[in-house]
Every structure is written in structure tokens, then in C-alpha cells.
Design an enzyme around this catalytic site. Structure first.
Site, PDB file in Angstrom:
ATOM      1  N   ASP A  21       0.818  -1.212   0.000  1.00 32.32           N
ATOM      2  CA  ASP A  21       0.000   0.000   0.000  1.00 32.32           C
ATOM      3  C   ASP A  21       0.854   1.266   0.000  1.00 32.32           C
ATOM      4  O   ASP A  21       1.981   1.263   0.497  1.00 32.32           O
ATOM      5  CB  ASP A  21      -0.920  -0.037   1.237  1.00 32.32           C
ATOM      6  CG  ASP A  21      -2.102   0.917   1.102  1.00 32.32           C
ATOM      7  OD1 ASP A  21      -2.379   1.394  -0.017  1.00 32.32           O
ATOM      8  OD2 ASP A  21      -2.741   1.189   2.134  1.00 32.32           O
ATOM      9  N   ASN A  69     -11.059  -2.404  -5.303  1.00 36.13           N
ATOM     10  CA  ASN A  69     -10.295  -1.519  -6.186  1.00 36.13           C
ATOM     11  C   ASN A  69     -10.961  -1.305  -7.552  1.00 36.13           C
ATOM     12  O   ASN A  69     -10.632  -0.355  -8.260  1.00 36.13           O
ATOM     13  CB  ASN A  69      -8.862  -2.037  -6.385  1.00 36.13           C
ATOM     14  CG  ASN A  69      -7.976  -1.906  -5.171  1.00 36.13           C
ATOM     15  OD1 ASN A  69      -7.068  -2.704  -4.943  1.00 36.13           O
ATOM     16  ND2 ASN A  69      -8.209  -0.879  -4.350  1.00 36.13           N
TER      17      ASN A  69
HETATM   18  C1  IPE Z   1      -5.574  -2.695  -0.268  1.00 37.64           C
HETATM   19  O1  IPE Z   1      -5.174  -1.373  -0.431  1.00 37.64           O
HETATM   20  C2  IPE Z   1      -5.536  -3.407  -1.573  1.00 37.64           C
HETATM   21  C3  IPE Z   1      -4.224  -3.595  -2.170  1.00 37.64           C
HETATM   22  C4  IPE Z   1      -3.078  -3.281  -1.629  1.00 37.64           C
HETATM   23  C5  IPE Z   1      -4.226  -4.210  -3.460  1.00 37.64           C
HETATM   24  P1  IPE Z   1      -6.238  -0.207  -0.567  1.00 37.64           P
HETATM   25  O2  IPE Z   1      -5.485   1.059  -0.677  1.00 37.64           O
HETATM   26  O3  IPE Z   1      -7.211  -0.502  -1.630  1.00 37.64           O
HETATM   27  O4  IPE Z   1      -6.978  -0.295   0.852  1.00 37.64           O
HETATM   28  P2  IPE Z   1      -7.959   0.718   1.588  1.00 37.64           P
HETATM   29  O5  IPE Z   1      -9.131   0.914   0.707  1.00 37.64           O
HETATM   30  O6  IPE Z   1      -7.212   1.979   1.805  1.00 37.64           O
HETATM   31  O7  IPE Z   1      -8.297   0.044   2.873  1.00 37.64           O
HETATM   32  C1  IPE Z   2      -1.629   0.235  -3.354  1.00 39.89           C
HETATM   33  O1  IPE Z   2      -1.373   1.606  -3.379  1.00 39.89           O
HETATM   34  C2  IPE Z   2      -1.831  -0.349  -4.734  1.00 39.89           C
HETATM   35  C3  IPE Z   2      -3.227  -0.743  -5.033  1.00 39.89           C
HETATM   36  C4  IPE Z   2      -4.222  -0.707  -4.192  1.00 39.89           C
HETATM   37  C5  IPE Z   2      -3.487  -1.199  -6.379  1.00 39.89           C
HETATM   38  P1  IPE Z   2      -2.557   2.640  -3.401  1.00 39.89           P
HETATM   39  O2  IPE Z   2      -2.920   2.939  -4.802  1.00 39.89           O
HETATM   40  O3  IPE Z   2      -3.675   2.202  -2.536  1.00 39.89           O
HETATM   41  O4  IPE Z   2      -1.862   3.921  -2.748  1.00 39.89           O
HETATM   42  P2  IPE Z   2      -2.485   4.918  -1.699  1.00 39.89           P
HETATM   43  O5  IPE Z   2      -2.989   4.112  -0.544  1.00 39.89           O
HETATM   44  O6  IPE Z   2      -3.584   5.641  -2.390  1.00 39.89           O
HETATM   45  O7  IPE Z   2      -1.357   5.804  -1.308  1.00 39.89           O
HETATM   46 MG    MG Z   3      -4.088   2.417  -0.567  1.00 39.71          MG
END
Ligand code: IPE
Ligand code: IPE
Ligand code: MG
Length: 246
Positions: A21, A69
């Protein structure tokens, strides 16, 4: 000196799962588009995969795209899917060189056809590899996985293939997307968020949780070693007392 030398080979987590993340925030803080963070995240994927294999970790599971997502802006989803295809094409070499088998969990049928095909191709090409299994969680949600398992099991009961008495932990494990994987030992989440976000709810029942503020694109081998060293200092009691273990 690298922290690697302080890792004990005896007490290695056999299954590490990572919620990768912070890609978006990493990019935003640098004044770039979110997708630039995703692109840079792929470098951390490669180094983490290689280091886990080198250390002797048997199973690594990476949360790459959740069922939730899909609700992101269309363009981000589209670009993430393109990035997946290009990474699969590029990294098949890394997998072969390191004797790593690719596996995937999630509602894979919902992936764009091109992603799905490339994924199946790499899974097939690496199926004989035996040093480590790398599992990508794609269009994965733990609740979706549990619903799917309940449907499969109910169907078997209805058709008299099994009886209700046969339902136990082993049977449930056999109907999850993770059917061939052991429970998670160590769950790592980067970026400072302290939540599970619908990842492997059943499989992390007794996992050790490790949270780091480092954004995923900045996650290095040393960060991985830190997590493992922290894990090795913990006492996993599984409900017993400390005295019973020693
Ligand atoms: C969790 O991250 C999913 C992945 C790392 C693929 P998100 O960024 O989607 O999680 P939330 O929504 O902040 O909890
Ligand atoms: C994790 O990084 C990757 C996916 C969920 C695909 P994020 O895209 O959630 O990054 P933040 O949490 O917005 O910084
Ligand atoms: Mg995230």
C-alpha cells in the site's frame, strides 16, 4: 552491514503475505500522477520476490488488486491492468531464473481477457518451479472467497457428495482460493495504514501482523529483513502459555 546477517534460518516465516500500500501517496507527495507510484511499486515487487526466494521463504502472497479496487477511477483501473500485463511479460524471466512458481487467487474471471490470458500463460510456464510460490491476489476479496467456498460446499451437501458433519477446517481450506497454501505466518502492510482491507481473513487467523510507515515504492530488502527480524523475536503461543512452549 545488512540486516540479512541477523536473520535466523531456523525460524523463517514459511508464508509471508504483503498488503502493498501507499503507491498513490508516494507519487502525490512527489507531485506525480498516482500511476507513477504504481509503476515504481513494481520495482519493490521484484526485489521483495527475489529476497524472499533467496532467504528460503516458501510462500509469498502479494495483494495487488482488491475486489474494492474496481471502484477506483476507470483510468486508474485501466492503467493498473496494463501495468499488470507488462509486468507479467517482463518478470517471467525473473521467475524462471529464481525457480519461482506463479499462482493467483481471486475472482480471476472478472479480469480483462488479456490480463487473464497472460496470467495463465505465466502460471503454466512456471508450474514446475519449486523454490518458492509467488501468489498474486488479483480481483481478490476475502469475503468473496468465503462466499464462493460456502456455495461450493453447499452444493456438495445438496448433491450428497459430503454430509454436514464433514465440514471442518480442512474442508473449508480446500474450498478457498488459497487451497494449496499454508496459513499466513507474517502479514506485512506498508504505508502506515493499520487495517486488513478484506485480505485473507480466514488465513491470517494466527498470523503475526507487521505495520510499517514506508510507502510500497520505497520498500527495500532492508525493510523486509526488519519485518522478518521483528517476527523472529515474537513468541507465537497459539492459545497456550509461554511455559507450555518452553
Ligand atoms: C488494499 O489497499 C488493496 C491492495 C493493496 C491491493 P487499498 O489502498 O485498496 O486499501 P484501503 O481501501 O485503503 O483500505
Ligand atoms: C496500493 O497503493 C496499490 C493498489 C491498491 C493497487 P494505493 O494505490 O492504494 O496507494 P495509496 O494508498 O492511495 O497511497
Ligand atoms: Mg491504498
Amino acid at each position: 552491514m545488512s540486516l540479512k546477517t541477523t536473520i535466523s534460518s531456523e525460524n523463517l516465516p514459511s508464508h509471508i503475505a504483503i498488503i502493498m500500500d501507499g503507491n498513490g501517496r508516494w507519487a502525490k507527495e512527489k507531485g506525480f500522477m498516482r500511476i507513477f507510484g504504481h509503476e515504481n511499486g513494481t520495482k519493490s515487487v521484484r526485489t521483495t520476490v527475489e529476497s524472499c526466494a533467496e532467504l528460503g521463504v516458501k510462500h509469498l502472497t502479494l495483494y495487488a488488486f482488491s475486489t474494492e479496487n474496481w471502484n477506483r477511477p476507470k483510468l486508474e483501473v485501466k492503467t493498473l491492468m496494463q501495468l499488470l500485463i507488462s509486468s507479467l511479460k517482463k518478470e517471467i524471466k525473473t521467475l524462471q531464473e529464481n525457480n519461482i512458481q506463479l499462482n493467483a487467487i481471486g475472482d480471476l474471471k472478472t479480469l480483462p481477457e488479456k490480463v487473464y490470458k497472460e496470467l495463465l500463460h505465466v502460471i503454466d510456464e512456471t508450474k514446475e518451479n519449486s523454490r518458492m510460490t509467488l501468489t498474486l491476489a488479483l480481483s481478490y476479496g476475502s469475503r468473496d472467497e468465503l462466499i464462493n467456498a460456502m456455495k461450493l460446499i453447499s452444493d456438495k451437501v445438496k448433491n450428497n457428495i459430503i454430509s454436514v458433519e464433514n465440514i471442518d477446517e480442512t474442508l473449508i481450506n480446500q474450498h478457498l482460493y488459497t487451497q494449496n497454501l499454508p496459513d499466513v505466518d507474517l502479514l506485512i502492510r506498508t504505508s502506515g495504514e493499520k487495517r486488513i482491507s478484506n485480505f485473507l481473513l480466514w488465513q491470517i487467523a494466527y498470523a503475526e501482523l507487521y505495520f510499517t510507515d514506508v510507502y510500497w515504492p520505497d520498500f527495500t530488502n532492508e525493510n523486509l529483513y526488519e519485518a522478518i527480524i521483528n517476527y523472529q523475536k515474537r513468541e507465537r503461543r497459539f492459545g497456550k502459555t509461554s511455559e507450555q512452549l518452553n
